[in-house]
Design a protein around this motif. Structure first.
Motif, PDB file in Angstrom:
ATOM      1  N   LEU A  26       0.825  -1.207   0.000  1.00 14.65           N
ATOM      2  CA  LEU A  26       0.000   0.000   0.000  1.00 14.65           C
ATOM      3  C   LEU A  26       0.859   1.257   0.000  1.00 14.65           C
ATOM      4  O   LEU A  26       0.535   2.252  -0.660  1.00 14.65           O
ATOM      5  CB  LEU A  26      -0.928  -0.008   1.216  1.00 14.65           C
ATOM      6  N   LYS A  27       1.953   1.204   0.742  1.00 20.80           N
ATOM      7  CA  LYS A  27       2.864   2.350   0.781  1.00 20.80           C
ATOM      8  C   LYS A  27       3.477   2.586  -0.597  1.00 20.80           C
ATOM      9  O   LYS A  27       3.590   3.732  -1.064  1.00 20.80           O
ATOM     10  CB  LYS A  27       3.954   2.104   1.822  1.00 20.80           C
ATOM     11  N   ALA A  28       3.873   1.500  -1.276  1.00 23.46           N
ATOM     12  CA  ALA A  28       4.445   1.612  -2.608  1.00 23.46           C
ATOM     13  C   ALA A  28       3.438   2.154  -3.615  1.00 23.46           C
ATOM     14  O   ALA A  28       3.808   2.790  -4.607  1.00 23.46           O
ATOM     15  CB  ALA A  28       4.966   0.245  -3.066  1.00 23.46           C
ATOM     16  N   ARG A  31      -0.136   5.149  -0.745  1.00 21.30           N
ATOM     17  CA  ARG A  31      -0.943   5.383   0.447  1.00 21.30           C
ATOM     18  C   ARG A  31      -0.065   5.848   1.614  1.00 21.30           C
ATOM     19  O   ARG A  31       1.100   5.473   1.731  1.00 21.30           O
ATOM     20  CB  ARG A  31      -1.678   4.089   0.847  1.00 21.30           C
ATOM     21  N   ASP A  32      -0.648   6.649   2.479  1.00 19.57           N
ATOM     22  CA  ASP A  32       0.034   7.108   3.695  1.00 19.57           C
ATOM     23  C   ASP A  32      -0.152   6.040   4.764  1.00 19.57           C
ATOM     24  O   ASP A  32      -1.170   5.995   5.448  1.00 19.57           O
ATOM     25  CB  ASP A  32      -0.572   8.446   4.139  1.00 19.57           C
ATOM     26  N   GLY A 359      -4.942   3.867   7.416  1.00 23.04           N
ATOM     27  CA  GLY A 359      -3.566   3.639   6.994  1.00 23.04           C
ATOM     28  C   GLY A 359      -2.651   3.121   8.089  1.00 23.04           C
ATOM     29  O   GLY A 359      -1.431   3.126   7.938  1.00 23.04           O
ATOM     30  N   VAL A 360      -3.221   2.647   9.190  1.00 22.46           N
ATOM     31  CA  VAL A 360      -2.419   2.080  10.281  1.00 22.46           C
ATOM     32  C   VAL A 360      -2.488   0.559  10.204  1.00 22.46           C
ATOM     33  O   VAL A 360      -3.576  -0.023  10.230  1.00 22.46           O
ATOM     34  CB  VAL A 360      -2.908   2.564  11.660  1.00 22.46           C
ATOM     35  N   ALA A 384       5.967   8.618  14.570  1.00 19.51           N
ATOM     36  CA  ALA A 384       5.097   7.660  13.887  1.00 19.51           C
ATOM     37  C   ALA A 384       4.121   7.022  14.865  1.00 19.51           C
ATOM     38  O   ALA A 384       2.937   6.822  14.548  1.00 19.51           O
ATOM     39  CB  ALA A 384       5.926   6.591  13.189  1.00 19.51           C
ATOM     40  N   LEU A 385       4.592   6.699  16.067  1.00 19.40           N
ATOM     41  CA  LEU A 385       3.718   6.087  17.068  1.00 19.40           C
ATOM     42  C   LEU A 385       2.612   7.043  17.499  1.00 19.40           C
ATOM     43  O   LEU A 385       1.441   6.646  17.614  1.00 19.40           O
ATOM     44  CB  LEU A 385       4.537   5.656  18.288  1.00 19.40           C
TER      45      LEU A 385
END
Length: 400
Positions: A26-28, A31-32, A359-360, A384-385
């Motif tokens: 998804l990141k590729a 997507r965030d 997106g988590v 990020a956390l």
């Protein structure tokens, strides 16, 4: 005649790897995504360890080695067990594999026959039951509930033991909960095991050095020396030394068992990477000064995540003693519908909707044998956390 083995039907792919792969895809795709699925420190491998690997390459130490570890590494492992755990082993009692996972698998392959049972507290690391099944054994899970701080009791262990029990598999601090057994809690379990001499103990001590606050790590053969002759103590350099990709795990135990595990490895992978072995020598023998500051950072992240998640409606997040995971309950979210229209009927749909809508990426609790929960790895940056937890809070507030 079926082409694929029937044994393969007994197991499933690793859910943690599946979540990490999905998040990467998804990141590729643009997507965030914030991935909280991987059990991997975000620290770099310490410089002295990397330098030892470079030196090993320069010295031409790139050939086959002894099947289950070079003498220098076995000596370093013996010294580590003596220094950290007050356990005395000689090199003939030590085996080195391509990660702790292979060491556990070798032990099961060397000892399990059809009908043999392995007691596994749940929640458990996702691979434990499947490794037992691949080796022909039968996993027997014992629930360690949130109300019991994710720890099993002596009475539960006693009730699970049968004449077919061969191993008790023990992991503290735990993946996925971070729960750690105190000396007294572990002594209660070892007292049970003393009454059942046919049961062996396999420990997964991979998170030994990731212990917080007043919690003090201990391991079964240390707590009860009378179990020494039927305990396999497993550890590795992956987590505390930030060496996940180097793939070095090790164990010590009775020489008879170690020989059998060496036979399995000799007909599968043969030796672990030579360069990684020399790096592991430096990891165990070299400075340990980085462990304390790394632990302090992890403890701060733990507290950040626990405090934030406990403010999410329907979520209860215990504060664990070690490792770098939390395992929140979402019992208060079950039966509700997400802002995106998904009915949250179990923790798998919760995790899937969370990924799609916010997106988590987290791992759903059923993968670890206890629901309804999810696992968060806090082995990533504070920023990020914090962002991921805020998204989880918003997601939970949107449930109706």
């Amino acid at each position: 005649m079926a082409f694929l083995s029937a044994t393969l039907d007994r197991v499933k792919p690793s859910p943690t790897i599946a979540v990490t792969t999905k998040a990467a895809e998804l990141k590729a795709a643009g997507r965030d995504i914030i991935g909280l699925g991987a059990g991997e420190p975000d620290f770099d491998t310490p410089a002295n360890i990397k330098a030892a690997a470079v030196q090993a390459i320069a010295d031409g130490r790139t050939k086959y080695t002894a099947v289950d570890g070079i003498p220098e590494l076995k000596q370093a492992i013996c010294a580590k067990f003596k220094r950290d755990n007050a356990l005395t082993y000689d090199p003939a009692q030590v085996t080195v594999g391509t990660g702790g996972k292979q060491v556990l698998y070798n032990a099961f392959m060397a000892t399990l026959d059809p009908g043999d049972e392995v007691i596994i507290p749940a929640p458990y690391w996702v691979s434990y039951p499947d490794m037992v099944l691949l080796a022909g054994g039968t996993p027997v899970t014992v629930a360690a509930t949130l109300e019991a701080d994710f720890k099993i009791t002596a009475a539960q262990l006693e009730a699970a033991i049968t004449p077919a029990t061969k191993w008790f598999l023990f992991n503290s601090p735990s993946n996925p909960t971070g729960a750690g057994y105190s000396w007294d809690e572990l002594k209660a379990l070892t007292d049970v095991l003393l009454r059942h001499p046919h049961v062996w103990v396999m420990t997964d001590d991979m998170y030994e050095h990731l212990a917080y606050g007043n919690f003090k790590f201990c391991t079964p053969a240390q707590v009860e020396p009378r179990l020494y002759d039927r305990t396999l103590t497993v550890n590795g350099v992956s987590k505390a030394y930030a060496m996940t990709g180097w793939r070095i795990g090790y164990a010590a135990g009775p020489e008879m068992l170690i020989k059998a595990m060496r036979k399995v490895q000799s007909q599968s992978t043969s030796n672990p990477c030579s360069v990684s072995q020399y790096a592991a020598v430096e990891a165990l023998n070299g400075t340990q000064d980085f462990l304390a500051p790394n632990n302090a950072l992890f403890e701060r992240r733990r507290d950040l995540v626990v405090d934030l998640l406990n403010s999410a409606p329907g979520v209860i997040c215990p504060r664990p003693e070690g490792a770098f995971y939390v395992y929140p309950s979402i019992a208060g979210c079950i039966g509700k519908t997400s802002a995106g229209g998904v009915l949250i009927d179990n923790d798998e749909t919760f995790a899937a909707a969370l990924l799609e809508e916010t997106g988590v990426a987290v791992v759903f609790g059923a993968a670890f044998g206890l629901s309804p929960n999810f696992r968060v790895s806090y082995a990533t940056s504070d920023a990020a956390l914090a962002e991921a937890c805020q998204r989880i809070i918003t997601f939970c507030k949107g449930l109706t």
